[in-house]
Design an enzyme around this catalytic site. Sequence first.
Site, PDB file in Angstrom:
ATOM      1  N   ARG A  47       0.866  -1.180   0.000  1.00 34.44           N
ATOM      2  CA  ARG A  47       0.000   0.000   0.000  1.00 34.44           C
ATOM      3  C   ARG A  47       0.900   1.227   0.000  1.00 34.44           C
ATOM      4  O   ARG A  47       1.282   1.727   1.045  1.00 34.44           O
ATOM      5  CB  ARG A  47      -0.924  -0.001   1.221  1.00 34.44           C
ATOM      6  CG  ARG A  47      -1.856   1.212   1.291  1.00 34.44           C
ATOM      7  CD  ARG A  47      -2.685   1.191   2.565  1.00 34.44           C
ATOM      8  NE  ARG A  47      -3.526   2.374   2.679  1.00 34.44           N
ATOM      9  CZ  ARG A  47      -3.125   3.534   3.211  1.00 34.44           C
ATOM     10  NH1 ARG A  47      -1.887   3.662   3.689  1.00 34.44           N
ATOM     11  NH2 ARG A  47      -3.948   4.569   3.268  1.00 34.44           N
ATOM     12  N   SER A 118     -12.618  -3.080   1.275  1.00 34.11           N
ATOM     13  CA  SER A 118     -12.756  -2.409   2.567  1.00 34.11           C
ATOM     14  C   SER A 118     -14.228  -2.151   2.856  1.00 34.11           C
ATOM     15  O   SER A 118     -14.967  -1.661   1.989  1.00 34.11           O
ATOM     16  CB  SER A 118     -12.016  -1.069   2.554  1.00 34.11           C
ATOM     17  OG  SER A 118     -10.633  -1.260   2.399  1.00 34.11           O
ATOM     18  N   LYS A 147      -3.493   5.432   8.522  1.00 29.96           N
ATOM     19  CA  LYS A 147      -4.313   5.590   7.321  1.00 29.96           C
ATOM     20  C   LYS A 147      -5.158   6.846   7.476  1.00 29.96           C
ATOM     21  O   LYS A 147      -6.075   6.886   8.285  1.00 29.96           O
ATOM     22  CB  LYS A 147      -5.238   4.374   7.113  1.00 29.96           C
ATOM     23  CG  LYS A 147      -4.563   3.152   6.550  1.00 29.96           C
ATOM     24  CD  LYS A 147      -5.545   1.977   6.467  1.00 29.96           C
ATOM     25  CE  LYS A 147      -6.185   1.841   5.110  1.00 29.96           C
ATOM     26  NZ  LYS A 147      -7.404   2.588   4.889  1.00 29.96           N
TER      27      LYS A 147
END
Length: 220
Positions: A47, A118, A147
């Site tokens: 990510r 998600s 995040k």
Amino acid sequence: MRDRDLLREKMGVYFVVGSQDCGFSLERTAQIAHEALSGGVGTLQLRDKGSKLTADERLDLGRKLQALCREHGALFFVNDDVKLAVQLQADGVHVGQDDMLLRDVRELVGEKMYIGVSTATIEEALLAQRDGADCIGVGAMFATSSKADAGEPIGPSAITAIREAVGHELPIVGIGGITQENAAQVMQAGADGVAVISAISKAESPKEAAEALWQIVRSV
């Protein structure tokens, strides 16, 4: 074909990492990934958000992480970047609610690649299940600074509600602010695994941190 039982097994400790979590260093990112995989991480997700990497550097990092995953028998996922996932022929790709529609992702990646989605609500989870998601990430479990788009914490009870709604066929991993101190709560709520960023990437020993999380996951 995609093996959900294997996916569930490998998702016990799920490490999400990018260069932004490792001082923007390709070498440091690969080293932390190697240590984490040595400690028992079964799934690693690249990510790379807000990083300073060029497209070529990101591809190079993906290749290095994928090779490490293969060496350790772990699954390799790419976050959001469907093009990169296809280019690398990753084991899986993970998309958020604001990313490409799942059916469009499936058309691009083919039938062999896992797709994770998600979710934060029962409605989102049921939609992901209906559209063919292979697994879902539920969060944020707790407050997190790793995040920026994680949203407000919804707590482990959300996993219990979502598990009841989707049944036991769909693998679920909790994410967001998970540490060694609260990982058991997430597992007890019905998750198949815990996804972490800083709990491993910021640990003094990523390997020992991964080992500790694996012991917690196995004990619940």
